[in-house]
Motif scaffolding. Structure first.
Motif: not given
Length: 293
Positions: A64-69
């Protein structure tokens, strides 16, 4: 202020990190995350730190994560060699390019510096001068390094824990600045600007404790005997025991003298200068600028 969100990328594939944990008690990524969390707490910063494993087949970011987080990404050391061009290594180069593209503050120790350099167009080779292991001696800030925030608070010449047989042999053609060097390794620290991102990295290991270093040297003892660092296992065990004892009692002048460990290396905050500066001067301001701190 919300917690800073950091991502620590494990540099080792499963077998290597399990072998590391067997002698050191933790995988490199868990150890690195613990160190970053403690340093952030000392700066008055609350953090949430996730791990990822770009060397693993099919591995991605946490669910559920991506680098933008995230507010910053750090890459650990590794037992891999980039010049072998193995899948586990090349996957991390692609991961580093994605981090550069994200524009996030980016840091790496040892392997992390090498991966970032290759991602930006540089080259890593086996160091013809041989392995640098234990404590890297007489690391010297370059003209650019003396005024660089990566090394704010550092002496002009210092020692640091280290273990590597490879080196950044060719820098990226653009955007790379060497900030520290020594006799055994021309690129001991560098800033690399590539795509949207800025990377700060060191060839040494500011995160290490002497106990962590001792665990690694225990595992490397057969190789170190072959390469002439130790004459026998008894000598190696004594060296490691002295390291661990010095970690437990940094005031042991006899051990510091015998091991040749300078006072600045004994101080954990001074030893971790570059990590502290990255958190305080890169991650925190970048998070604030994005309205996330």
């Amino acid at each position: 202020m919300r917690p800073l969100r950091l991502l620590v990328a494990e540099g080792n594939p499963p077998a290597m990190r399990e072998r590391h944990a067997a002698t050191s008690g933790q995988t490199p990524s868990v150890f690195y995350a613990d160190v970053l969390g403690g340093l952030a707490e000392g700066l008055g910063l609350e953090t949430r730190i996730d791990l990822c494993f770009p060397a693993d087949e099919g591995a991605n970011l946490p669910a559920g994560e991506d680098l933008a987080g995230y507010d910053g990404v750090a890459i650990t050391g590794s037992g891999l060699n980039l010049w072998k061009a193995e899948r586990e290594s090349l996957a991390q180069v692609e991961f580093a390019r994605a981090v550069f593209d994200s524009g996030l503050p980016f840091f790496g120790s040892c392997w992390g510096l090498q991966v970032a350099a290759v991602a930006a167009g540089g080259e890593v080779k086996l160091n013809p001068q041989g392995r640098e292991i234990g404590v890297a001696r007489s690391i010297r800030l370059t003209d650019a390094g003396r005024g660089h925030e990566l090394h704010r608070g550092r002496l002009e010449v210092f020692d640091a824990p280290a273990i590597h047989s490879d080196e950044v042999a060719t820098l990226p053609s653009e955007g790379a600045t060497v900030t520290a060097t020594n006799e055994l390794c021309a690129v001991q620290a560098a800033e690399i600007r590539y795509g949207n991102g800025v990377f700060w990295g060191v060839q040494f290991h500011p995160e290490y404790t002497f106990t962590e270093l001792g665990g690694i040297l225990t595992r490397y003892t057969p190789i170190m005997m072959q390469e002439g660092f130790f004459r026998d296992t008894e000598e190696a065990a004594k060296y490691v025991a002295d390291l661990v004892a010095l970690d437990a009692d940094p005031d042991r002048k006899d051990l510091a003298w015998r091991l040749g460990v300078a006072p600045s290396v004994l101080d954990p905050i001074v030893r971790r200068t570059e990590l502290v500066n990255w958190l305080n001067l890169q991650v925190k301001p970048a998070a604030s600028a994005r309205g996330r701190a």
